[in-house]
Design an enzyme around this catalytic site. Structure first.
Site, short mmCIF file in Angstrom:
data_model
loop_
_atom_site.label_atom_id
_atom_site.label_comp_id
_atom_site.label_asym_id
_atom_site.label_seq_id
_atom_site.Cartn_x
_atom_site.Cartn_y
_atom_site.Cartn_z
CB CYS A 170 73.55 117.20 30.89
SG CYS A 170 72.61 118.71 30.63
CG HIS A 199 83.42 106.26 17.33
ND1 HIS A 199 83.52 105.23 16.44
CD2 HIS A 199 84.12 107.29 16.78
CE1 HIS A 199 84.24 105.61 15.39
NE2 HIS A 199 84.62 106.86 15.58
CB CYS A 201 69.81 121.01 34.00
SG CYS A 201 71.26 121.18 32.97
CB THR A 253 87.98 98.60 11.93
OG1 THR A 253 87.48 99.76 11.26
CG2 THR A 253 89.50 98.70 11.99
CB CYS A 281 90.68 89.36 15.27
SG CYS A 281 89.21 89.79 16.20
CG ASN A 320 84.35 97.95 19.09
OD1 ASN A 320 84.03 98.28 17.95
ND2 ASN A 320 85.12 96.91 19.34
CG ASN A 340 88.10 93.13 9.31
OD1 ASN A 340 87.41 92.59 10.19
ND2 ASN A 340 87.63 94.07 8.53
ZN LIG Z 1 72.52 119.30 32.78
#
Ligand SMILES: [Zn+2]
Length: 391
Positions: free
Chosen positions: A235, A227, A267, A324, A376, A199, A353
């Protein structure tokens, strides 16, 4: 004075210790006794016993007297409605409770199902995020999470931005669920090896013992975000990580001709400095949410691999795959490794699940002891109120 504030461990109150003794002690000063069974033994192990007891009770794990047949299905709702027969037997309920209560090195692999109760949409289920987005004119919900699509079309890019801003707003309102609290309790008791979450809502960060760390570095945090998280952006050129500023992603359709993705402040600053110094321009990076999309190389893949191998070496005794369906190949492979290791240690593998695992997932994982079907969040209701976890 010294003795009152900080008594030396091997001294009697009011008596000087060796370190305090003058070179030639006056005759009134008694040397600490070194003989064994003397009534002047200066420390009693009294204080040690409760500590030892605590340790040994922690070490003592009640024997597991029953293990269901592999891939046995336990239905939470049926059990809570009073069915105690067949697969919903008390035996299986007890087995479930045993796993949560007595496992000492728990590895959890969580998915969207854990956060649904917090108001975060599930991706794949009917009525989940993917199907909602489809209704809004995106070819597929998955398209919006596809690196190649998002960063090659301004139109998809804008939709992606809008979704990110919406999702961030949603995540800001969330509170940890019952299941997050349960995981936190296990962590607090020192029994959670790791929570791997797919998540991106960062709800775990709201719990005292489930904190994560960005970027993922040693010492590894309790929660590993597989993830990434919507709470950060970075950046694509200088890699600087920032707290998410959703206002930057709120570009409107009419701005199609303008930059879809916000520019990186660091940057930009470097560019100004370079210009002043008469140096050649190196370009300015763009900011993107720090989440991993489909079809992109995982920026933290190596660190996650390091955590997984460390946890495998730690011989986990319980794997809980929760909320999941394991559609992501990398996560699926990781679960297989953990399932095998847990099985070798005579541990317990749980699937928890609303959906059953597919036959191919069952075969792939190889060792699921109990398939717990249901929400759950209700797993606590299965345990007796006397459970330590209900505290
Ligand atoms: Zn940057």
């Amino acid at each position: 004075m010294h003795e009152q504030i900080e008594p030396e461990p091997f001294s009697k109150k009011g008596q000087r210790t060796d370190t305090m003794l003058p070179l030639t002690p006056p005759s009134t000063v008694q040397k600490p006794s070194t003989s064994g069974n003397h009534e002047e033994i200066l420390i009693t192990p009294r204080k040690l016993f409760p500590e030892l007891r605590k340790l040994s009770s922690k070490a003592r794990k009640p024997p597991l007297r029953y293990r269901p047949e592999r891939n046995t299905v336990f239905d939470i709702d049926q059990y809570l409605e009073g069915s105690r027969r067949g697969k919903c037997s008390e035996k299986n309920a007890k087995f479930l409770r045993y796993a949560f209560e007595h496992s000492r090195r728990v590895v959890m692999v969580a998915g969207a199902g854990v956060s649904v109760a917090a108001g975060i949409p599930d991706f794949r289920s009917s009525g989940g995020l993917f199907s909602t987005l489809r209704d809004e004119g995106v070819a597929s919900g998955k398209e919006l999470f596809d690196f190649n699509r998002v960063y090659s079309s301004a139109e998809v890019g804008l939709k992606f931005n809008r979704m990110i801003a919406d999702m961030h707003a949603k995540c800001q309102e969330t509170r940890p669920t019952e299941f997050h609290r349960l995981a936190n309790t296990i962590a607090k008791e020192g029994r959670l090896t790791r929570l791997y979450t797919q998540n991106i809502d960062s709800i775990e960060d709201g719990m005292s013992h489930l904190q994560t760390q960005v970027p993922l570095e040693k010492p590894f945090p309790k929660t590993v975000q597989l993830h990434g998280s919507i709470r950060h952006m970075f950046c694509n050129k200088c890699s600087k990580i920032y707290d998410m500023d959703p206002s930057l992603f709120k570009a409107q359709e009419e701005q199609l001709d303008r930059e879809v993705f916000p520019l990186c402040p660091q940057c930009t600053e470097f560019e100004v400095v370079r210009a002043v110094a008469g140096m050649r321009s190196q370009g300015v990076g763009k900011l993107r949410p720090r989440i991993v999309l489909y079809n992109e190389i995982h920026p933290e893949g190596e660190s996650i691999g390091d955590v997984v191998s460390k946890d495998l070496k730690g011989r986990p005794d319980c794997l809980i795959i929760v909320g999941t369906t394991l559609k992501i190949p990398g996560v699926r492979a990781m679960c297989k490794q953990f399932a095998r290791q847990v099985h070798q240690s005579n541990g317990i593998v749980l699937w928890l699940n609303t959906e059953l695992p597919t036959k191919s997932i069952e075969d792939f994982l190889g060792f699921i002891d109990l398939i717990v079907v249901g929400d759950c969040q209700k797993v606590m209701s299965v345990f007796d109120t006397s459970s330590v976890l209900s505290k």
